[in-house]
Motif scaffolding. Structure first.
Motif, PDB file in Angstrom:
ATOM      1  N   ASP A   1      53.887 -42.527  44.231  1.00  0.00           N
ATOM      2  CA  ASP A   1      54.842 -41.387  43.763  1.00  0.00           C
ATOM      3  C   ASP A   1      56.159 -41.276  44.488  1.00  0.00           C
ATOM      4  O   ASP A   1      55.999 -41.244  45.780  1.00  0.00           O
ATOM      5  CB  ASP A   1      54.045 -40.087  43.652  1.00  0.00           C
ATOM      6  N   ARG A   2      57.088 -41.295  43.812  1.00  0.00           N
ATOM      7  CA  ARG A   2      58.533 -40.844  44.363  1.00  0.00           C
ATOM      8  C   ARG A   2      58.641 -39.490  44.880  1.00  0.00           C
ATOM      9  O   ARG A   2      59.327 -39.056  45.807  1.00  0.00           O
ATOM     10  CB  ARG A   2      59.548 -41.200  43.682  1.00  0.00           C
ATOM     11  N   LEU A   3      57.815 -38.482  44.006  1.00  0.00           N
ATOM     12  CA  LEU A   3      58.125 -37.042  44.576  1.00  0.00           C
ATOM     13  C   LEU A   3      56.726 -36.595  44.886  1.00  0.00           C
ATOM     14  O   LEU A   3      55.950 -37.036  44.491  1.00  0.00           O
ATOM     15  CB  LEU A   3      58.584 -36.272  43.098  1.00  0.00           C
ATOM     16  N   ILE A   4      56.910 -35.379  45.768  1.00  0.00           N
ATOM     17  CA  ILE A   4      55.980 -34.628  46.130  1.00  0.00           C
ATOM     18  C   ILE A   4      56.010 -33.187  45.687  1.00  0.00           C
ATOM     19  O   ILE A   4      57.393 -32.655  45.651  1.00  0.00           O
ATOM     20  CB  ILE A   4      56.067 -34.627  47.785  1.00  0.00           C
ATOM     21  N   TYR A   5      55.213 -32.776  45.339  1.00  0.00           N
ATOM     22  CA  TYR A   5      55.303 -30.992  44.648  1.00  0.00           C
ATOM     23  C   TYR A   5      54.387 -30.283  45.629  1.00  0.00           C
ATOM     24  O   TYR A   5      53.414 -30.586  45.918  1.00  0.00           O
ATOM     25  CB  TYR A   5      54.717 -31.136  43.034  1.00  0.00           C
ATOM     26  N   ARG A   6      54.923 -29.458  45.811  1.00  0.00           N
ATOM     27  CA  ARG A   6      54.010 -28.133  46.510  1.00  0.00           C
ATOM     28  C   ARG A   6      54.568 -26.802  46.190  1.00  0.00           C
ATOM     29  O   ARG A   6      55.591 -26.787  45.727  1.00  0.00           O
ATOM     30  CB  ARG A   6      54.190 -28.303  48.061  1.00  0.00           C
ATOM     31  N   THR A   7      53.569 -25.723  46.663  1.00  0.00           N
ATOM     32  CA  THR A   7      53.877 -24.457  46.182  1.00  0.00           C
ATOM     33  C   THR A   7      54.982 -24.053  47.107  1.00  0.00           C
ATOM     34  O   THR A   7      55.215 -24.456  48.307  1.00  0.00           O
ATOM     35  CB  THR A   7      52.424 -23.604  46.529  1.00  0.00           C
TER      36      THR A   7
ATOM     37  N   ILE B   1      60.005 -29.386  45.275  1.00  0.00           N
ATOM     38  CA  ILE B   1      60.043 -30.841  45.252  1.00  0.00           C
ATOM     39  C   ILE B   1      60.818 -31.419  46.081  1.00  0.00           C
ATOM     40  O   ILE B   1      61.950 -31.313  46.413  1.00  0.00           O
ATOM     41  CB  ILE B   1      60.433 -31.359  43.779  1.00  0.00           C
ATOM     42  N   ALA B   2      60.217 -32.425  46.717  1.00  0.00           N
ATOM     43  CA  ALA B   2      60.751 -33.544  47.642  1.00  0.00           C
ATOM     44  C   ALA B   2      60.606 -34.858  47.467  1.00  0.00           C
ATOM     45  O   ALA B   2      59.708 -35.309  46.480  1.00  0.00           O
ATOM     46  CB  ALA B   2      60.249 -33.170  49.028  1.00  0.00           C
ATOM     47  N   ARG B   3      61.369 -35.833  47.925  1.00  0.00           N
ATOM     48  CA  ARG B   3      61.153 -37.225  47.727  1.00  0.00           C
ATOM     49  C   ARG B   3      59.847 -37.612  48.738  1.00  0.00           C
ATOM     50  O   ARG B   3      59.868 -36.950  49.956  1.00  0.00           O
ATOM     51  CB  ARG B   3      62.470 -38.019  48.005  1.00  0.00           C
TER      52      ARG B   3
ATOM     53  N   GLU C   1      60.362 -33.412  54.012  1.00  0.00           N
ATOM     54  CA  GLU C   1      60.842 -32.041  54.592  1.00  0.00           C
ATOM     55  C   GLU C   1      61.869 -31.390  53.967  1.00  0.00           C
ATOM     56  O   GLU C   1      62.336 -30.506  54.144  1.00  0.00           O
ATOM     57  CB  GLU C   1      60.998 -32.149  56.270  1.00  0.00           C
ATOM     58  N   HIS C   2      62.450 -32.335  53.028  1.00  0.00           N
ATOM     59  CA  HIS C   2      63.750 -32.000  52.632  1.00  0.00           C
ATOM     60  C   HIS C   2      63.687 -31.652  50.817  1.00  0.00           C
ATOM     61  O   HIS C   2      63.481 -32.931  50.116  1.00  0.00           O
ATOM     62  CB  HIS C   2      64.749 -33.366  52.796  1.00  0.00           C
ATOM     63  N   VAL C   3      63.742 -30.557  50.383  1.00  0.00           N
ATOM     64  CA  VAL C   3      63.464 -29.926  49.039  1.00  0.00           C
ATOM     65  C   VAL C   3      64.959 -30.384  48.370  1.00  0.00           C
ATOM     66  O   VAL C   3      65.982 -30.283  48.773  1.00  0.00           O
ATOM     67  CB  VAL C   3      63.322 -28.725  49.027  1.00  0.00           C
TER      68      VAL C   3
ATOM     69  N   THR D   1      63.015 -36.507  34.618  1.00  0.00           N
ATOM     70  CA  THR D   1      62.129 -36.816  33.645  1.00  0.00           C
ATOM     71  C   THR D   1      60.782 -37.095  34.434  1.00  0.00           C
ATOM     72  O   THR D   1      59.815 -36.822  33.715  1.00  0.00           O
ATOM     73  CB  THR D   1      62.439 -38.410  33.356  1.00  0.00           C
ATOM     74  N   GLN D   2      60.819 -37.641  35.747  1.00  0.00           N
ATOM     75  CA  GLN D   2      59.221 -37.697  36.243  1.00  0.00           C
ATOM     76  C   GLN D   2      58.703 -36.456  36.457  1.00  0.00           C
ATOM     77  O   GLN D   2      57.448 -36.181  36.313  1.00  0.00           O
ATOM     78  CB  GLN D   2      59.607 -38.478  37.494  1.00  0.00           C
TER      79      GLN D   2
END
Length: 171
Positions: A3-9, A63-65, A70-72, A106-107
């Motif tokens: 996955d290219r993206l990381i999602y967190r609260t 959302i971060a790569r 560490e970079h939103v 889109t992702q």
């Protein structure tokens, strides 16, 4: 494929990054309210997002790569949104200009709908977009959302377009 993206609260320490993204005039070209003007507004918005997570167990993600966790680069996901007289689950997002043109919206949209339908078992998700925001309209179409109607939500301006996805019909 990784996955290219990381999602967190979102967390309180995200306030400066939120302000940086939401105060940029370029990220607000289609926002009738215009850019965010002060850090207090960012703190208020972030507080509402955190409360939404606490109450509903879902909401807007930071959302971060995956190669720079560490970079939103943006904020987005699904959350309850007032559509004038009723609340609907709304897909929304805003990315820093540096993240534009790479397919991240889109992702995020696809991942948010998958989460909404397969993890939360929601039956429908809406998307609200200004009629002249062609890039976001294309994103909503690409992820399988269908035109649903209009919402006269900005006095003196053309109505926003409403898109809708139903569980089992989006991509």
């Amino acid at each position: 494929m990784v996955d290219r993206l990381i999602y967190r609260t979102p967390q309180p320490f995200d306030v400066q990054r939120l302000f940086t993204i939401y105060s940029d005039p370029k990220t607000n070209l289609f926002n009738p309210a215009g850019p965010m003007t002060d850090l207090v507004s960012a703190q208020d918005l972030l507080g509402r997002w955190i409360e939404h997570w606490d109450k509903h167990l879902y909401g807007v993600w930071a959302i971060a790569r995956s190669d720079a966790p560490e970079h939103v680069i943006g904020f987005g996901g699904i959350s309850l949104h007032d559509y004038l007289t009723e609340q609907c689950v709304n897909l929304g997002y805003r990315f820093a200009v540096e993240a534009w043109g790479r397919g991240y919206a889109t992702q995020l949209g696809r991942d948010a709908l998958t989460y909404a339908f397969e993890q939360l078992y929601l039956s429908e998700v809406y998307g609200l977009v200004r009629p002249d925001h062609m890039a976001s309209i294309r994103v909503l179409e690409k992820i399988g959302m269908q035109p649903y109607g209009q919402l006269d939500d900005v006095p003196g301006k053309s109505p926003s377009l409403v898109f809708k996805a139903l569980r089992g019909t989006s991509t």
